[in-house]
Scaffold this active site. Structure first.
Site, PDB file in Angstrom:
ATOM      1  N   THR A  32     -36.852 -65.504 -75.814  1.00 47.74           N
ATOM      2  CA  THR A  32     -36.317 -64.789 -74.648  1.00 47.74           C
ATOM      3  C   THR A  32     -37.088 -65.139 -73.377  1.00 47.74           C
ATOM      4  OG1 THR A  32     -36.069 -62.965 -76.224  1.00 47.74           O
ATOM      5  CG2 THR A  32     -35.626 -62.467 -73.898  1.00 47.74           C
ATOM      6  N   THR A  33     -38.417 -65.117 -73.483  1.00 47.06           N
ATOM      7  CA  THR A  33     -39.276 -65.350 -72.318  1.00 47.06           C
ATOM      8  C   THR A  33     -38.985 -66.740 -71.732  1.00 47.06           C
ATOM      9  OG1 THR A  33     -40.924 -64.145 -73.619  1.00 47.06           O
ATOM     10  CG2 THR A  33     -41.680 -65.144 -71.568  1.00 47.06           C
TER      11      THR A  33
ATOM     12  N   HIS B 162     -31.455 -56.934 -75.488  1.00 51.83           N
ATOM     13  CA  HIS B 162     -31.630 -57.224 -76.912  1.00 51.83           C
ATOM     14  C   HIS B 162     -30.539 -56.537 -77.745  1.00 51.83           C
ATOM     15  CE1 HIS B 162     -35.268 -59.501 -77.051  1.00 51.83           C
ATOM     16  NE2 HIS B 162     -36.110 -58.538 -76.803  1.00 51.83           N
TER      17      HIS B 162
ATOM     18  N   SER C 119     -42.913 -64.867 -86.001  1.00 59.36           N
ATOM     19  CA  SER C 119     -43.246 -64.567 -84.613  1.00 59.36           C
ATOM     20  C   SER C 119     -43.298 -63.045 -84.386  1.00 59.36           C
ATOM     21  CB  SER C 119     -42.209 -65.215 -83.692  1.00 59.36           C
ATOM     22  OG  SER C 119     -42.552 -65.041 -82.357  1.00 59.36           O
TER      23      SER C 119
ATOM     24  N   ARG D 158     -47.341 -67.563 -77.945  1.00 55.49           N
ATOM     25  CA  ARG D 158     -48.249 -67.724 -79.080  1.00 55.49           C
ATOM     26  C   ARG D 158     -48.421 -69.197 -79.388  1.00 55.49           C
ATOM     27  NH1 ARG D 158     -48.147 -68.072 -84.736  1.00 55.49           N
ATOM     28  NH2 ARG D 158     -45.890 -68.348 -84.625  1.00 55.49           N
TER      29      ARG D 158
HETATM   30  P1  A3P Z   1     -44.026 -68.033 -81.530  1.00 58.34           P
HETATM   31  O1  A3P Z   1     -44.576 -66.682 -81.875  1.00 58.34           O
HETATM   32  O2  A3P Z   1     -43.398 -68.710 -82.710  1.00 58.34           O
HETATM   33  O3  A3P Z   1     -45.017 -68.911 -80.857  1.00 58.34           O
HETATM   34  P2  A3P Z   1     -39.574 -63.902 -77.159  1.00 58.34           P
HETATM   35  O4  A3P Z   1     -39.784 -64.468 -75.794  1.00 58.34           O
HETATM   36  O5  A3P Z   1     -38.131 -63.737 -77.527  1.00 58.34           O
HETATM   37  O6  A3P Z   1     -40.396 -62.683 -77.369  1.00 58.34           O
HETATM   38  O7  A3P Z   1     -40.069 -65.027 -78.163  1.00 58.34           O
HETATM   39  C1  A3P Z   1     -41.432 -65.383 -78.236  1.00 58.34           C
HETATM   40  C2  A3P Z   1     -41.519 -66.700 -78.926  1.00 58.34           C
HETATM   41  O8  A3P Z   1     -41.159 -67.737 -78.002  1.00 58.34           O
HETATM   42  C3  A3P Z   1     -42.955 -66.999 -79.330  1.00 58.34           C
HETATM   43  O9  A3P Z   1     -42.858 -67.826 -80.484  1.00 58.34           O
HETATM   44  C4  A3P Z   1     -43.463 -67.740 -78.111  1.00 58.34           C
HETATM   45  O10 A3P Z   1     -44.619 -68.494 -78.338  1.00 58.34           O
HETATM   46  C5  A3P Z   1     -42.254 -68.619 -77.800  1.00 58.34           C
HETATM   47  N1  A3P Z   1     -42.255 -69.098 -76.413  1.00 58.34           N
HETATM   48  C6  A3P Z   1     -42.643 -68.434 -75.301  1.00 58.34           C
HETATM   49  N2  A3P Z   1     -42.510 -69.204 -74.221  1.00 58.34           N
HETATM   50  C7  A3P Z   1     -42.020 -70.384 -74.642  1.00 58.34           C
HETATM   51  C8  A3P Z   1     -41.691 -71.590 -73.963  1.00 58.34           C
HETATM   52  N3  A3P Z   1     -41.849 -71.738 -72.657  1.00 58.34           N
HETATM   53  N4  A3P Z   1     -41.205 -72.611 -74.710  1.00 58.34           N
HETATM   54  C9  A3P Z   1     -41.043 -72.483 -76.046  1.00 58.34           C
HETATM   55  N5  A3P Z   1     -41.361 -71.363 -76.729  1.00 58.34           N
HETATM   56  C10 A3P Z   1     -41.843 -70.313 -76.043  1.00 58.34           C
END
Ligand code: A3P
Length: 318
Positions: free
Chosen positions: A71-72, A132, A162, A284
Protein backbone atom coordinates in the site's frame (compact mmCIF):
# COMPACT_ATOMS: atom_id res chain seq x y z
CA UNK A 1 -4.69 9.99 17.89
CA UNK A 2 -6.62 6.81 17.16
CA UNK A 3 -9.51 5.78 19.36
CA UNK A 4 -9.03 3.44 22.28
CA UNK A 5 -11.64 0.73 22.85
CA UNK A 6 -12.83 2.66 25.91
CA UNK A 7 -13.74 5.63 23.71
CA UNK A 8 -16.12 3.76 21.40
CA UNK A 9 -19.47 5.42 20.77
CA UNK A 10 -22.71 3.72 21.80
CA UNK A 11 -23.55 3.16 18.10
CA UNK A 12 -20.29 1.31 17.69
CA UNK A 13 -20.76 -0.74 20.82
CA UNK A 14 -24.23 -1.73 19.65
CA UNK A 15 -22.95 -2.86 16.26
CA UNK A 16 -19.98 -4.69 17.73
CA UNK A 17 -21.93 -6.42 20.49
CA UNK A 18 -23.66 -8.79 18.07
CA UNK A 19 -20.57 -9.64 15.99
CA UNK A 20 -18.14 -12.57 16.26
CA UNK A 21 -15.03 -11.33 18.07
CA UNK A 22 -11.37 -12.35 18.27
CA UNK A 23 -8.29 -10.74 19.77
CA UNK A 24 -6.35 -8.71 17.22
CA UNK A 25 -2.74 -9.56 16.34
CA UNK A 26 -1.30 -6.55 18.12
CA UNK A 27 -3.06 -7.57 21.32
CA UNK A 28 -4.46 -4.19 22.33
CA UNK A 29 -7.84 -4.33 20.56
CA UNK A 30 -10.34 -6.79 19.13
CA UNK A 31 -11.32 -7.84 15.65
CA UNK A 32 -15.00 -8.11 14.71
CA UNK A 33 -16.46 -9.96 11.77
CA UNK A 34 -18.41 -7.19 10.05
CA UNK A 35 -20.02 -7.78 6.62
CA UNK A 36 -17.81 -10.83 6.22
CA UNK A 37 -14.48 -9.17 7.10
CA UNK A 38 -12.47 -8.75 10.31
CA UNK A 39 -12.39 -5.11 11.33
CA UNK A 40 -10.48 -3.76 14.30
CA UNK A 41 -12.78 -2.38 17.02
CA UNK A 42 -11.24 1.08 17.02
CA UNK A 43 -11.72 1.41 13.25
CA UNK A 44 -15.39 0.50 13.39
CA UNK A 45 -16.62 4.08 13.94
CA UNK A 46 -14.63 5.16 10.89
CA UNK A 47 -15.95 2.30 8.77
CA UNK A 48 -19.56 3.13 9.70
CA UNK A 49 -19.09 6.85 9.04
CA UNK A 50 -17.32 6.20 5.73
CA UNK A 51 -20.14 3.94 4.60
CA UNK A 52 -22.79 6.40 5.71
CA UNK A 53 -21.38 9.74 4.60
CA UNK A 54 -18.87 9.30 1.78
CA UNK A 55 -20.02 10.94 -1.44
CA UNK A 56 -17.87 9.72 -4.29
CA UNK A 57 -17.25 11.88 -7.32
CA UNK A 58 -16.78 10.41 -10.75
CA UNK A 59 -13.27 11.82 -10.82
CA UNK A 60 -12.22 10.20 -7.51
CA UNK A 61 -9.46 7.64 -7.40
CA UNK A 62 -9.42 5.09 -4.63
CA UNK A 63 -6.47 2.84 -3.91
CA UNK A 64 -7.79 -0.34 -2.31
CA UNK A 65 -5.42 -2.92 -0.85
CA UNK A 66 -5.10 -5.87 1.45
CA UNK A 67 -2.86 -4.89 4.36
CA UNK A 68 0.84 -5.48 3.61
CA UNK A 69 0.30 -5.76 -0.15
CA UNK A 70 2.52 -2.74 -0.78
CA UNK A 71 0.00 0.00 0.00
CA UNK A 72 2.72 2.46 1.04
CA UNK A 73 4.55 1.92 -2.26
CA UNK A 74 1.47 2.34 -4.44
CA UNK A 75 0.35 5.39 -2.47
CA UNK A 76 3.69 6.98 -3.32
CA UNK A 77 3.42 5.96 -6.96
CA UNK A 78 -0.15 7.18 -7.44
CA UNK A 79 0.56 10.44 -5.67
CA UNK A 80 3.62 11.09 -7.87
CA UNK A 81 1.82 10.03 -11.02
CA UNK A 82 -1.25 12.20 -10.50
CA UNK A 83 0.67 15.23 -9.27
CA UNK A 84 3.55 15.07 -11.71
CA UNK A 85 2.80 18.44 -13.27
CA UNK A 86 2.64 20.11 -9.85
CA UNK A 87 6.02 18.79 -8.73
CA UNK A 88 8.37 18.72 -11.70
CA UNK A 89 11.34 19.39 -9.40
CA UNK A 90 12.00 16.02 -7.79
CA UNK A 91 14.38 17.59 -5.29
CA UNK A 92 11.42 19.42 -3.77
CA UNK A 93 8.93 16.59 -3.96
CA UNK A 94 6.52 16.16 -0.99
CA UNK A 95 7.48 12.48 -0.75
CA UNK A 96 10.93 13.54 0.41
CA UNK A 97 9.50 15.02 3.58
CA UNK A 98 6.13 13.27 4.07
CA UNK A 99 5.32 9.61 4.47
CA UNK A 100 2.99 8.31 1.70
CA UNK A 101 0.27 7.59 4.28
CA UNK A 102 0.14 11.31 5.09
CA UNK A 103 -0.16 12.28 1.43
CA UNK A 104 -2.80 9.63 0.65
CA UNK A 105 -4.96 9.05 3.73
CA UNK A 106 -7.14 6.06 4.49
CA UNK A 107 -10.82 6.89 4.23
CA UNK A 108 -11.97 4.71 7.13
CA UNK A 109 -9.13 5.33 9.55
CA UNK A 110 -7.78 8.80 8.77
CA UNK A 111 -10.68 10.81 7.31
CA UNK A 112 -13.95 9.36 8.63
CA UNK A 113 -12.76 8.79 12.18
CA UNK A 114 -15.74 10.34 13.92
CA UNK A 115 -19.44 10.11 13.29
CA UNK A 116 -19.41 13.15 11.02
CA UNK A 117 -18.58 14.29 7.52
CA UNK A 118 -14.93 15.33 7.25
CA UNK A 119 -13.92 18.49 5.42
CA UNK A 120 -12.44 17.27 2.14
CA UNK A 121 -12.28 20.68 0.48
CA UNK A 122 -8.47 20.75 0.61
CA UNK A 123 -8.25 17.75 -1.74
CA UNK A 124 -7.26 18.75 -5.25
CA UNK A 125 -8.91 17.02 -8.21
CA UNK A 126 -8.76 14.19 -8.89
CA UNK A 127 -9.10 13.34 -5.21
CA UNK A 128 -6.90 10.42 -4.24
CA UNK A 129 -7.93 8.27 -1.27
CA UNK A 130 -7.17 4.82 0.00
CA UNK A 131 -9.01 2.04 1.79
CA UNK A 132 -8.50 -1.44 3.16
CA UNK A 133 -12.21 -2.31 2.99
CA UNK A 134 -13.35 -5.14 0.75
CA UNK A 135 -15.28 -4.27 -2.40
CA UNK A 136 -18.54 -5.43 -0.76
CA UNK A 137 -18.11 -3.01 2.12
CA UNK A 138 -17.39 0.09 0.06
CA UNK A 139 -20.02 2.83 0.38
CA UNK A 140 -22.82 2.58 -2.17
CA UNK A 141 -21.84 5.94 -3.58
CA UNK A 142 -18.34 4.66 -4.44
CA UNK A 143 -19.77 1.60 -6.17
CA UNK A 144 -22.44 3.54 -8.04
CA UNK A 145 -20.19 6.36 -9.18
CA UNK A 146 -17.76 6.27 -12.04
CA UNK A 147 -14.77 6.63 -9.74
CA UNK A 148 -11.68 4.56 -10.48
CA UNK A 149 -10.40 1.94 -8.08
CA UNK A 150 -6.85 0.65 -8.23
CA UNK A 151 -6.61 -2.60 -6.29
CA UNK A 152 -3.31 -4.08 -5.13
CA UNK A 153 -2.76 -7.48 -3.58
CA UNK A 154 0.23 -9.74 -2.99
CA UNK A 155 0.83 -13.46 -2.75
CA UNK A 156 -0.65 -14.76 0.50
CA UNK A 157 2.62 -16.21 1.83
CA UNK A 158 4.55 -12.93 1.69
CA UNK A 159 1.45 -11.04 2.81
CA UNK A 160 1.24 -13.24 5.89
CA UNK A 161 4.95 -12.95 6.74
CA UNK A 162 4.86 -9.18 6.28
CA UNK A 163 1.76 -8.88 8.48
CA UNK A 164 3.34 -11.05 11.17
CA UNK A 165 6.44 -8.82 11.29
CA UNK A 166 4.36 -5.64 11.20
CA UNK A 167 2.02 -6.60 14.02
CA UNK A 168 4.90 -7.84 16.17
CA UNK A 169 6.55 -4.48 15.70
CA UNK A 170 3.44 -2.69 16.94
CA UNK A 171 2.92 -5.03 19.87
CA UNK A 172 3.66 -3.39 23.17
CA UNK A 173 4.63 -6.61 24.90
CA UNK A 174 6.07 -9.83 23.52
CA UNK A 175 5.60 -11.26 20.04
CA UNK A 176 3.03 -13.48 18.36
CA UNK A 177 4.42 -16.87 17.58
CA UNK A 178 4.56 -17.57 13.87
CA UNK A 179 2.42 -20.69 14.36
CA UNK A 180 -0.32 -18.87 16.26
CA UNK A 181 -0.49 -16.06 13.69
CA UNK A 182 -0.41 -18.57 10.84
CA UNK A 183 -3.36 -20.43 12.28
CA UNK A 184 -5.35 -17.18 12.50
CA UNK A 185 -4.42 -16.13 8.97
CA UNK A 186 -5.50 -19.51 7.58
CA UNK A 187 -8.82 -19.22 9.43
CA UNK A 188 -9.26 -15.81 7.83
CA UNK A 189 -8.82 -13.97 11.13
CA UNK A 190 -6.48 -11.19 10.05
CA UNK A 191 -6.78 -7.44 9.54
CA UNK A 192 -9.54 -6.96 6.91
CA UNK A 193 -9.38 -10.69 6.24
CA UNK A 194 -10.18 -13.33 5.17
CA UNK A 195 -7.36 -12.44 2.78
CA UNK A 196 -8.80 -14.61 -0.03
CA UNK A 197 -12.31 -13.15 0.16
CA UNK A 198 -10.84 -9.66 0.03
CA UNK A 199 -8.86 -10.44 -3.12
CA UNK A 200 -11.84 -12.20 -4.69
CA UNK A 201 -14.20 -9.32 -4.00
CA UNK A 202 -12.11 -6.96 -6.15
CA UNK A 203 -11.09 -9.60 -8.67
CA UNK A 204 -14.71 -10.38 -9.56
CA UNK A 205 -15.55 -6.74 -9.87
CA UNK A 206 -12.48 -5.99 -11.99
CA UNK A 207 -13.62 -8.63 -14.48
CA UNK A 208 -17.13 -7.24 -14.66
CA UNK A 209 -16.12 -3.63 -14.60
CA UNK A 210 -12.60 -3.24 -16.02
CA UNK A 211 -13.19 0.43 -16.83
CA UNK A 212 -13.46 1.25 -13.16
CA UNK A 213 -11.35 -1.35 -11.37
CA UNK A 214 -7.74 -2.16 -12.12
CA UNK A 215 -6.43 -5.29 -10.41
CA UNK A 216 -2.69 -5.25 -9.65
CA UNK A 217 -0.26 -7.61 -7.99
CA UNK A 218 2.82 -6.64 -5.98
CA UNK A 219 4.88 -9.32 -7.71
CA UNK A 220 4.12 -7.95 -11.17
CA UNK A 221 4.88 -4.44 -10.00
CA UNK A 222 8.29 -5.66 -8.87
CA UNK A 223 8.89 -7.65 -12.03
CA UNK A 224 7.78 -5.13 -14.65
CA UNK A 225 7.47 -1.77 -12.90
CA UNK A 226 7.58 0.41 -16.01
CA UNK A 227 4.97 -1.70 -17.81
CA UNK A 228 2.67 -1.68 -14.78
CA UNK A 229 3.09 2.04 -14.18
CA UNK A 230 2.22 2.87 -17.79
CA UNK A 231 -0.84 0.63 -17.43
CA UNK A 232 -1.93 2.47 -14.28
CA UNK A 233 -1.43 5.84 -15.98
CA UNK A 234 -3.60 4.79 -18.93
CA UNK A 235 -6.26 3.36 -16.66
CA UNK A 236 -6.42 6.62 -14.74
CA UNK A 237 -6.70 8.61 -17.94
CA UNK A 238 -3.32 10.30 -17.61
CA UNK A 239 -0.99 8.34 -19.91
CA UNK A 240 2.60 9.49 -20.27
CA UNK A 241 3.07 11.75 -23.27
CA UNK A 242 5.87 11.09 -25.79
CA UNK A 243 7.68 14.11 -24.30
CA UNK A 244 7.43 12.66 -20.81
CA UNK A 245 8.61 9.29 -22.06
CA UNK A 246 11.59 10.97 -23.73
CA UNK A 247 12.42 12.83 -20.53
CA UNK A 248 12.35 9.59 -18.50
CA UNK A 249 9.43 10.55 -16.26
CA UNK A 250 8.35 6.90 -15.82
CA UNK A 251 11.71 5.95 -14.35
CA UNK A 252 11.88 9.14 -12.31
CA UNK A 253 8.63 8.22 -10.55
CA UNK A 254 9.79 4.65 -9.98
CA UNK A 255 13.14 5.79 -8.58
CA UNK A 256 11.51 8.32 -6.30
CA UNK A 257 9.12 5.66 -4.98
CA UNK A 258 11.61 2.79 -4.81
CA UNK A 259 12.09 0.94 -1.56
CA UNK A 260 15.74 2.01 -1.40
CA UNK A 261 14.88 5.66 -1.78
CA UNK A 262 11.80 5.91 0.46
CA UNK A 263 13.13 3.70 3.24
CA UNK A 264 16.31 5.74 3.64
CA UNK A 265 14.64 9.16 3.86
CA UNK A 266 14.87 10.74 7.29
CA UNK A 267 11.07 11.16 7.49
CA UNK A 268 10.60 7.42 7.03
CA UNK A 269 13.43 6.42 9.34
CA UNK A 270 12.45 8.52 12.32
CA UNK A 271 8.98 9.98 11.70
CA UNK A 272 5.65 8.81 13.11
CA UNK A 273 2.08 8.86 11.84
CA UNK A 274 -0.61 10.62 13.87
CA UNK A 275 -1.72 7.14 14.92
CA UNK A 276 1.62 6.73 16.65
CA UNK A 277 2.79 4.09 14.16
CA UNK A 278 6.47 4.59 13.34
CA UNK A 279 6.94 5.26 9.62
CA UNK A 280 9.78 2.76 9.45
CA UNK A 281 7.34 -0.07 10.26
CA UNK A 282 6.04 0.25 6.67
CA UNK A 283 9.46 -0.43 5.17
CA UNK A 284 10.92 -3.81 6.08
CA UNK A 285 12.48 -5.68 3.17
CA UNK A 286 10.40 -5.00 0.08
CA UNK A 287 11.18 -8.26 -1.73
CA UNK A 288 9.21 -11.10 -3.29
CA UNK A 289 9.55 -14.55 -1.73
CA UNK A 290 10.79 -13.72 1.78
CA UNK A 291 8.30 -16.31 3.05
CA UNK A 292 10.86 -19.02 2.24
CA UNK A 293 12.91 -17.73 5.20
CA UNK A 294 10.03 -18.20 7.64
CA UNK A 295 7.46 -20.78 6.60
CA UNK A 296 7.97 -24.53 6.92
CA UNK A 297 7.22 -26.80 3.95
CA UNK A 298 3.96 -27.82 5.69
CA UNK A 299 2.90 -24.19 6.12
CA UNK A 300 3.64 -23.45 2.47
CA UNK A 301 1.67 -26.49 1.40
CA UNK A 302 -1.26 -25.51 3.60
CA UNK A 303 -1.42 -21.93 2.34
CA UNK A 304 -1.04 -23.09 -1.26
CA UNK A 305 -3.87 -25.56 -0.78
CA UNK A 306 -6.21 -22.97 0.70
CA UNK A 307 -5.32 -20.52 -2.06
CA UNK A 308 -5.95 -23.08 -4.75
CA UNK A 309 -9.31 -24.01 -3.28
CA UNK A 310 -10.43 -20.43 -2.79
CA UNK A 311 -9.31 -19.28 -6.25
CA UNK A 312 -10.33 -22.45 -8.11
CA UNK A 313 -13.11 -20.75 -10.05
CA UNK A 314 -10.82 -17.93 -11.19
CA UNK A 315 -7.72 -17.49 -13.32
CA UNK A 316 -5.97 -16.04 -10.29
CA UNK A 317 -2.49 -17.45 -9.67
CA UNK A 318 0.25 -16.37 -7.30
P1 A3P B 1 7.77 -6.63 3.61
O1 A3P B 1 7.32 -6.71 5.04
O2 A3P B 1 7.68 -7.95 2.91
O3 A3P B 1 9.12 -6.02 3.45
P2 A3P B 1 1.86 -2.06 3.16
O4 A3P B 1 2.43 -0.78 2.63
O5 A3P B 1 0.63 -2.51 2.44
O6 A3P B 1 1.71 -2.00 4.64
O7 A3P B 1 2.93 -3.18 2.80
C1 A3P B 1 4.20 -3.19 3.40
C2 A3P B 1 5.08 -4.07 2.58
O8 A3P B 1 5.49 -3.35 1.41
C3 A3P B 1 6.36 -4.39 3.33
O9 A3P B 1 6.77 -5.66 2.85
C4 A3P B 1 7.27 -3.26 2.88
O10 A3P B 1 8.63 -3.51 3.08
C5 A3P B 1 6.91 -3.20 1.40
N1 A3P B 1 7.26 -1.91 0.79
C6 A3P B 1 7.17 -0.68 1.35
N2 A3P B 1 7.60 0.26 0.49
C7 A3P B 1 7.96 -0.38 -0.63
C8 A3P B 1 8.49 0.07 -1.87
N3 A3P B 1 8.75 1.34 -2.11
N4 A3P B 1 8.74 -0.87 -2.82
C9 A3P B 1 8.49 -2.18 -2.59
N5 A3P B 1 8.00 -2.65 -1.43
C10 A3P B 1 7.73 -1.77 -0.45
Amino acid sequence: KYLQENDLTQECRDVISSLPTEEDWVGSNHLHLFQGFWIISTCMAGVLAFQKYFQARDTDIILATTPKAGTTWLKAILFSLLNRVHYPDLLKHPLLTSNPHVLVPFLETDLYIENQVPDLTSFVYPRLFSTHLSYNSLPTSAKASNCKIVYLCRNPKDTFVSLWHFTNKLKLRGTNSLEEAFDKFCRGVSLYGPYWDHVLSFWKESIENPQNILFLKYEKMKEQPTYELRKVAEFLGCPFTPEEEAKGVVNDILSLCSFDNLSTLEVNKSGKLSSGHPNEAFFRLGKVGDYTNYLTAEMVEKLDRITEEKFRETQLKF
